[in-house]
Design an enzyme around this catalytic site. Sequence first.
Site, PDB file in Angstrom:
ATOM      1  N   CYS A 183      -7.523  -2.019   8.379  1.00  0.00           N
ATOM      2  CA  CYS A 183      -6.154  -2.044   7.837  1.00  0.00           C
ATOM      3  C   CYS A 183      -5.670  -0.628   7.553  1.00  0.00           C
ATOM      4  O   CYS A 183      -4.545  -0.260   7.913  1.00  0.00           O
ATOM      5  CB  CYS A 183      -6.089  -2.894   6.565  1.00  0.00           C
ATOM      6  SG  CYS A 183      -6.259  -4.651   6.924  1.00  0.00           S
ATOM      7  N   GLU A 220       0.839  -1.201   0.000  1.00  0.00           N
ATOM      8  CA  GLU A 220       0.000   0.000   0.000  1.00  0.00           C
ATOM      9  C   GLU A 220       0.879   1.259   0.000  1.00  0.00           C
ATOM     10  O   GLU A 220       1.770   1.397   0.835  1.00  0.00           O
ATOM     11  CB  GLU A 220      -0.906   0.014   1.235  1.00  0.00           C
ATOM     12  CG  GLU A 220      -1.869  -1.167   1.319  1.00  0.00           C
ATOM     13  CD  GLU A 220      -2.950  -1.126   0.246  1.00  0.00           C
ATOM     14  OE1 GLU A 220      -3.107  -0.077  -0.407  1.00  0.00           O
ATOM     15  OE2 GLU A 220      -3.634  -2.159   0.074  1.00  0.00           O
ATOM     16  N   HIS A 268      -1.256  -5.828   1.742  1.00  0.00           N
ATOM     17  CA  HIS A 268      -2.462  -6.653   1.711  1.00  0.00           C
ATOM     18  C   HIS A 268      -2.159  -7.944   0.943  1.00  0.00           C
ATOM     19  O   HIS A 268      -1.529  -7.901  -0.117  1.00  0.00           O
ATOM     20  CB  HIS A 268      -3.612  -5.916   0.998  1.00  0.00           C
ATOM     21  CG  HIS A 268      -4.534  -5.198   1.928  1.00  0.00           C
ATOM     22  ND1 HIS A 268      -4.766  -3.843   1.859  1.00  0.00           N
ATOM     23  CD2 HIS A 268      -5.311  -5.654   2.967  1.00  0.00           C
ATOM     24  CE1 HIS A 268      -5.635  -3.498   2.808  1.00  0.00           C
ATOM     25  NE2 HIS A 268      -5.976  -4.565   3.488  1.00  0.00           N
TER      26      HIS A 268
END
Length: 189
Positions: free
Chosen positions: A144, A81, A166
Amino acid sequence: MESKTLLVTGFEPFGTETTNPSWEAVKRLPDRIGAYRVERRLLPVEFGQAAALAIDAADRVHPDAILCVGLAASRTAITPEAIGVNVRDASIPDNAGSKPEGDPIDACGPAAIFSTLPVRKMVEAITAVGIPAQLSYSAGTYVCNDLLYSLLRRFDGTRTRVAFIHIPLASAIPVETSARVLCAAIEAM
Ligand code: PCA
């Protein structure tokens, strides 16, 4: 070689899942990866609480880097991310029953914060071991993202770098493979 400390986190199961591949993969990591000594923690899928426990662990072990891992059930690739955003917006309640609708994580914080670890290099390293990987510009607005944003905010301007990866369901990528991929990403940090 001087040893660095890496804090790696995975999550408990949530929603309709009975296991969470993020913790299953983190559990399988060796205690030492490249220059890093690995400290691992299991986090609850709870807004605020996941970040509080991760920050508490970081205050104890003083990590050089924190790598958080979570499940993205709808994805088929491993997705580091790039950014955390300052919002909590849940489509299902968290494991404590909380279901925020568009609330800020930190009323005084910026709208978004970029990851402070080399996420592009991680994508390249994962692709190089033959596993599909893609840079993601949205960690969602659930727990998250809450964890990623909160850690980036807390460790902004410190030596502690932060990233989030992820991973898909174990039926898409087996947890042993995800663990191998995490090692490759960590070696590229
Ligand atoms: N995935 C959720 C929270 C816990 C997890 O493993 C998310 O993507 O927000």
